[in-house]
Design an enzyme around this catalytic site. Structure first.
Site, PDB file in Angstrom:
ATOM      1  CB  ALA A   1      -0.892  -0.029   1.228  1.00 42.21           C
TER       2      ALA A   1
ATOM      3  N   GLY B   1       0.598  -4.964   0.818  1.00 39.97           N
ATOM      4  CA  GLY B   1      -0.570  -5.005  -0.068  1.00 39.97           C
ATOM      5  C   GLY B   1      -0.280  -5.684  -1.403  1.00 39.97           C
TER       6      GLY B   1
ATOM      7  CD  GLU C   1      -2.387  -7.383   2.784  1.00 42.62           C
ATOM      8  OE1 GLU C   1      -1.983  -6.242   2.459  1.00 42.62           O
ATOM      9  OE2 GLU C   1      -3.037  -7.596   3.813  1.00 42.62           O
TER      10      GLU C   1
ATOM     11  CD  GLU D   1       1.411  -5.500   5.706  1.00 37.54           C
ATOM     12  OE1 GLU D   1       2.156  -6.427   6.110  1.00 37.54           O
ATOM     13  OE2 GLU D   1       0.749  -5.575   4.654  1.00 37.54           O
TER      14      GLU D   1
HETATM   15  N1  CAA Z   1       4.625   3.205  -0.622  1.00 35.95           N
HETATM   16  C1  CAA Z   1       5.040   4.361  -1.167  1.00 35.95           C
HETATM   17  N2  CAA Z   1       6.190   4.503  -1.847  1.00 35.95           N
HETATM   18  C2  CAA Z   1       6.965   3.407  -1.974  1.00 35.95           C
HETATM   19  C3  CAA Z   1       6.604   2.165  -1.432  1.00 35.95           C
HETATM   20  C4  CAA Z   1       5.365   2.085  -0.737  1.00 35.95           C
HETATM   21  N3  CAA Z   1       4.914   0.927  -0.214  1.00 35.95           N
HETATM   22  N4  CAA Z   1       7.589   1.280  -1.701  1.00 35.95           N
HETATM   23  C5  CAA Z   1       8.526   1.932  -2.410  1.00 35.95           C
HETATM   24  N5  CAA Z   1       8.145   3.227  -2.580  1.00 35.95           N
HETATM   25  C6  CAA Z   1       8.884   4.286  -3.250  1.00 35.95           C
HETATM   26  C7  CAA Z   1      10.066   4.769  -2.434  1.00 35.95           C
HETATM   27  O1  CAA Z   1       9.655   5.689  -1.464  1.00 35.95           O
HETATM   28  C8  CAA Z   1      10.942   5.381  -3.515  1.00 35.95           C
HETATM   29  O2  CAA Z   1      10.409   6.642  -3.836  1.00 35.95           O
HETATM   30  P1  CAA Z   1      11.404   7.924  -3.929  1.00 35.95           P
HETATM   31  O3  CAA Z   1      12.292   7.604  -5.101  1.00 35.95           O
HETATM   32  O4  CAA Z   1      10.456   9.045  -4.181  1.00 35.95           O
HETATM   33  O5  CAA Z   1      12.137   7.981  -2.643  1.00 35.95           O
HETATM   34  C9  CAA Z   1      10.683   4.454  -4.707  1.00 35.95           C
HETATM   35  O6  CAA Z   1       9.456   3.793  -4.463  1.00 35.95           O
HETATM   36  C10 CAA Z   1      11.758   3.404  -4.889  1.00 35.95           C
HETATM   37  O7  CAA Z   1      11.883   2.704  -3.658  1.00 35.95           O
HETATM   38  P2  CAA Z   1      13.282   2.444  -2.925  1.00 35.95           P
HETATM   39  O8  CAA Z   1      14.225   3.552  -3.217  1.00 35.95           O
HETATM   40  O9  CAA Z   1      12.986   2.159  -1.492  1.00 35.95           O
HETATM   41  O10 CAA Z   1      13.754   1.135  -3.710  1.00 35.95           O
HETATM   42  P3  CAA Z   1      14.717  -0.007  -3.160  1.00 35.95           P
HETATM   43  O11 CAA Z   1      15.033  -0.853  -4.344  1.00 35.95           O
HETATM   44  O12 CAA Z   1      15.862   0.584  -2.404  1.00 35.95           O
HETATM   45  O13 CAA Z   1      13.860  -0.856  -2.100  1.00 35.95           O
HETATM   46  C11 CAA Z   1      11.865  -2.007  -1.301  1.00 35.95           C
HETATM   47  C12 CAA Z   1      12.746  -1.599  -2.534  1.00 35.95           C
HETATM   48  C13 CAA Z   1      12.634  -2.982  -0.432  1.00 35.95           C
HETATM   49  C14 CAA Z   1      10.613  -2.676  -1.852  1.00 35.95           C
HETATM   50  C15 CAA Z   1      11.527  -0.733  -0.499  1.00 35.95           C
HETATM   51  O14 CAA Z   1      11.013   0.251  -1.378  1.00 35.95           O
HETATM   52  C16 CAA Z   1      10.494  -0.949   0.576  1.00 35.95           C
HETATM   53  O15 CAA Z   1      10.809  -1.500   1.605  1.00 35.95           O
HETATM   54  N6  CAA Z   1       9.221  -0.511   0.344  1.00 35.95           N
HETATM   55  C17 CAA Z   1       8.194  -0.570   1.326  1.00 35.95           C
HETATM   56  C18 CAA Z   1       7.678  -1.992   1.509  1.00 35.95           C
HETATM   57  C19 CAA Z   1       6.559  -2.019   2.541  1.00 35.95           C
HETATM   58  O16 CAA Z   1       6.764  -1.707   3.713  1.00 35.95           O
HETATM   59  N7  CAA Z   1       5.347  -2.419   2.110  1.00 35.95           N
HETATM   60  C20 CAA Z   1       4.202  -2.507   2.985  1.00 35.95           C
HETATM   61  C21 CAA Z   1       3.409  -1.250   2.920  1.00 35.95           C
HETATM   62  S1  CAA Z   1       2.108  -1.219   4.127  1.00 35.95           S
HETATM   63  C22 CAA Z   1       0.883  -2.124   3.509  1.00 35.95           C
HETATM   64  O17 CAA Z   1       0.973  -2.678   2.414  1.00 35.95           O
HETATM   65  C23 CAA Z   1      -0.355  -2.181   4.373  1.00 35.95           C
HETATM   66  C24 CAA Z   1      -1.344  -3.223   3.977  1.00 35.95           C
HETATM   67  O18 CAA Z   1      -1.523  -4.232   4.553  1.00 35.95           O
HETATM   68  C25 CAA Z   1      -2.140  -3.064   2.876  1.00 35.95           C
END
Ligand code: CAA
Length: 258
Positions: free
Chosen positions: A66, A109, A112, A132
């Site tokens: 998400a 998400g 999911e 999460e």
């Molecule tokens: N939401 C918003 N933006 C996101 C995102 C997310 N879930 N995941 C990645 N992005 C964005 C980053 O902020 C970044 O944007 P900027 O260039 O503007 O900074 C861009 O995408 C590229 O990401 P990274 O620079 O972090 O890329 P990476 O290759 O270094 O890492 C990753 C990749 C490991 C997937 C890392 O991006 C990450 O950990 N993302 C978050 C994963 C996460 O926590 N997901 C769960 C979200 S909560 C949820 O889903 C709730 C639910 O149950 C529904």
């Protein structure tokens, strides 16, 4: 052509294809994307010329979860008031079989969404997880329920409580994915699976999907009774008559989806 902001929608014969298209955000699922995916999928579901749907992302990310930036400022009353994420439930209610083509990250998400799909084709670079807890929240699009049913309590607790990522080999061993293929072949394989399903009787395919979902969602006795009722109902269709006649006459069936 696609008139959408966050997805690309295409059709190839009887297969509808939805590509998540927010590359700069690794296909993070914001509200616009949720509404566009669900809207496009519902349109395909209502289209008699579509027999299966493929949902895919990019090589690096199916979806990284998400959209944390969109969520970060929301309050309890915001998420309750707008029933945040509830539209995803509509996707799980469609009759048309949905195939996920997952390469790269399928986190939160994203994992999911892949689990809402009926068949999960994974590329050999796929990474799954429910991280999460690292954000101080818990899964909110069915992850705690679908992951537990898919892989069992011990592994679901491990993944959801530690928030660790899981590579595709582990996901395959646990039964989370249907098939693992080289990442270059993932979408092609997903489309082939979709084409195969779309060539069957749509009524039989949608009833089979409903029957399997009963197993997934209910107790054994209730599931067996539901399956029997659905099985009997296929005998009211032209496709049952045609499918069995074709076998007896040693020819390919011509399904009319009626
Ligand atoms: N939401 C918003 N933006 C996101 C995102 C997310 N879930 N995941 C990645 N992005 C964005 C980053 O902020 C970044 O944007 P900027 O260039 O503007 O900074 C861009 O995408 C590229 O990401 P990274 O620079 O972090 O890329 P990476 O290759 O270094 O890492 C990753 C990749 C490991 C997937 C890392 O991006 C990450 O950990 N993302 C978050 C994963 C996460 O926590 N997901 C769960 C979200 S909560 C949820 O889903 C709730 C639910 O149950 C529904």
């Amino acid at each position: 052509m696609s008139e959408h902001e966050t997805i690309i929608v295409e059709r190839d014969g009887r297969v509808g294809i939805i590509t998540l298209n927010r590359p700069k955000a690794l296909n993070a699922l914001n509200t616009t994307l949720m509404n566009e995916v669900v809207g496009a999928a519902v349109d395909f579901d209502n289209d008699p010329d579509i027999g299966a749907i493929v949902i895919t992302g990019s090589e690096k990310a199916f979806a990284a979860g998400a959209d944390i930036k969109e969520m970060s400022s929301k309050s309890y009353s915001d998420v309750v008031g707008e029933q945040f994420f509830a539209a995803w439930d509509d996707l799980a209610r469609l009759r048309t079989p949905i195939i996920a083509s997952v390469t790269g990250y399928a986190l939160g998400g994203g994992c999911e969404l892949a689990m809402i799909c009926d068949i999960l084709i994974a590329g050999d670079n796929a990474v799954f997880g429910q991280p999460e807890i690292n954000l101080g929240v818990i899964p909110g699009i069915g992850g705690s329920q679908r992951l537990t049913r898919a892989v069992g309590k011990a592994k679901a607790m491990d993944l959801i409580l530690t928030g660790r990522n899981m590579k595709v080999d582990e996901a395959d061993k646990l039964g989370l994915v249907s098939r693992v293929v080289p990442k270059e072949n993932c979408l092609t394989t997903a489309k082939e699976v979709a084409e195969t399903i779309a060539s069957k009787s749509f009524i039989a395919a949608s009833l089979a999907k409903e029957a399997v979902n009963r197993a997934y969602e209910s107790g054994l006795g209730e599931g067996i009774r539901a399956e029997r009722t659905l099985f009997y109902s296929t005998f009211a269709t032209d496709d049952q008559t045609e499918g069995m006649a074709a076998f007896v006459e040693k020819r390919e069936p011509k399904f009319s989806h009626r």
